[in-house]
Design a protein around this motif. Structure first.
Motif, PDB file in Angstrom:
ATOM      1  N   PHE A   1      33.193  39.933  39.445  1.00  0.00           N
ATOM      2  CA  PHE A   1      33.912  39.596  38.221  1.00  0.00           C
ATOM      3  C   PHE A   1      34.099  38.079  38.139  1.00  0.00           C
ATOM      4  N   HIS A   2      33.481  37.466  37.144  1.00  0.00           N
ATOM      5  CA  HIS A   2      33.495  36.011  37.004  1.00  0.00           C
ATOM      6  C   HIS A   2      34.917  35.477  36.840  1.00  0.00           C
ATOM      7  N   ARG A   3      35.728  36.175  36.021  1.00  0.00           N
ATOM      8  CA  ARG A   3      37.093  35.707  35.787  1.00  0.00           C
ATOM      9  C   ARG A   3      37.924  35.782  37.058  1.00  0.00           C
ATOM     10  N   LEU A   4      37.764  36.847  37.834  1.00  0.00           N
ATOM     11  CA  LEU A   4      38.475  36.974  39.107  1.00  0.00           C
ATOM     12  C   LEU A   4      38.066  35.859  40.066  1.00  0.00           C
ATOM     13  N   LYS A   5      36.771  35.556  40.092  1.00  0.00           N
ATOM     14  CA  LYS A   5      36.266  34.503  40.969  1.00  0.00           C
ATOM     15  C   LYS A   5      36.889  33.159  40.609  1.00  0.00           C
ATOM     16  N   LYS A   6      36.938  32.830  39.319  1.00  0.00           N
ATOM     17  CA  LYS A   6      37.509  31.561  38.884  1.00  0.00           C
ATOM     18  C   LYS A   6      39.005  31.495  39.197  1.00  0.00           C
ATOM     19  N   THR A   7      39.693  32.632  39.027  1.00  0.00           N
ATOM     20  CA  THR A   7      41.134  32.664  39.305  1.00  0.00           C
ATOM     21  C   THR A   7      41.416  32.426  40.782  1.00  0.00           C
TER      22      THR A   7
ATOM     23  N   THR B   1      40.732  28.766  41.719  1.00  0.00           N
ATOM     24  CA  THR B   1      41.815  27.883  41.284  1.00  0.00           C
ATOM     25  C   THR B   1      43.040  28.022  42.175  1.00  0.00           C
TER      26      THR B   1
END
Length: 298
Positions: free
Chosen positions: A100-106, A109
């Motif tokens: 999951f791209h959004r999970l990875k970015k979160t 960060t």
């Protein structure tokens, strides 16, 4: 050689400011190391101060604090290396396989942000969180029926608090290098492994780890070369009279004898000893890696 330099003189002109910077601020000040072999007197200056040879070195080696300083510095550094070096590699591999791209970015960060917290703020946060009265950690411990723990004042807890707070602060930042190395691995290797029926663990072991092995080795050599250089600021801020038995390291000792006690020559001697040990370790580890056919700095 001269003709090649002349043909590419623009590149050397770009390099010149950097060379001048290091020459002025890194090489010229090295002359000050001579005060380690002198009885430095500020009113006489470096040149006018009398030579004493290795007198300060003998004094340091014979002092009661010598072995405790070495033990504390090495113990803290090795603990920090053992706990902090593998975690960025593991975190980078996990992020690399995140679907999951959004999970990875979160997650990226959340793990990067602590790196930008200043050391003073970090130690202040630890003092609040680990407070024996109102700290959330001790509140949980007391709710479980145990007595509160004096984390910041217990010499047995000093190393663990120092190391794991550093891991929390820097592990995410360290993953950047490994993520970049993982991005450089040929995707065709993964495709071939998948066709052969390799699981993710097999791909990590046979594709990812060998692919980032040169990066791991270079960073390991650099870490080993600074194993005696425990950071002064965080150690000094966490230090108190109750944990001094394990928190007194070479960098804090140099500060106390050099600036607080005005023993400039003796402090320079201790600092020079520390730098020489680091340099020797860097040479030894680099040669060992080269002898085993691994990547090395030179």
């Amino acid at each position: 050689m001269a003709s090649k330099i002349w043909r590419n003189y623009q590149l050397y002109l770009f390099l010149l400011p950097t060379l001048i910077y290091f020459f002025i601020f890194s090489y010229i000040p090295m002359y000050g190391v001579t005060i380690a072999f002198k009885e430095f007197k500020p009113h006489l200056g470096i040149l006018g101060s009398p030579w004493v040879g290795f007198e300060h070195f003998e004094r340091f080696f014979r002092s009661d604090q010598f072995w405790s300083l070495i033990q504390n510095t090495l113990g803290l550094s090795i603990y920090q290396l053992a706990a902090g070096f593998p975690l960025p590699i593991i975190l980078a591999i996990l992020l690399n396989y995140a679907k999951f791209h959004r999970l990875k970015k979160t997650v990226q960060t959340m793990t990067y942000v602590p790196h930008f917290i200043s050391t003073v703020v970090l130690v202040g946060m630890m003092s609040v969180l680990l407070s024996p009265q109102l700290g959330i950690v001790n509140v949980i411990i007391k709710s479980l029926g145990s007595d509160p723990v004096l984390f910041m004042a217990d010499e047995d807890w000093f190393r663990s608090v120092y190391v794991w707070s550093g891991v929390w602060q820097n592990a995410g930042w360290g993953t950047i290098i490994y993520l970049a190395a993982l991005a450089g691995i040929d995707p065709g290797l993964h495709e071939a492994a998948i066709v052969d029926g390799a699981s993710k663990l097999r791909r990590i072991w046979h594709v990812d780890l060998p692919g980032i092995a040169p990066t791991i080795m270079i960073l390991l050599i650099l870490n080993m070369g600074s194993i005696m250089a425990v950071g002064f600021e965080k150690t000094f801020l966490m230090q108190n009279a109750l944990n001094l038995a394990t928190s007194e390291v070479i960098s804090t000792y140099v500060y106390k004898v050099g600036l607080l006690s005005s023993q400039y020559s003796f402090a320079a001697t201790v600092g020079l000893f520390n730098s020489v040990i680091n340099f020797m370790l860097l040479i030894i580890v680099n040669r060992t890696a080269k002898a085993f056919g691994q990547n090395s700095l030179w």
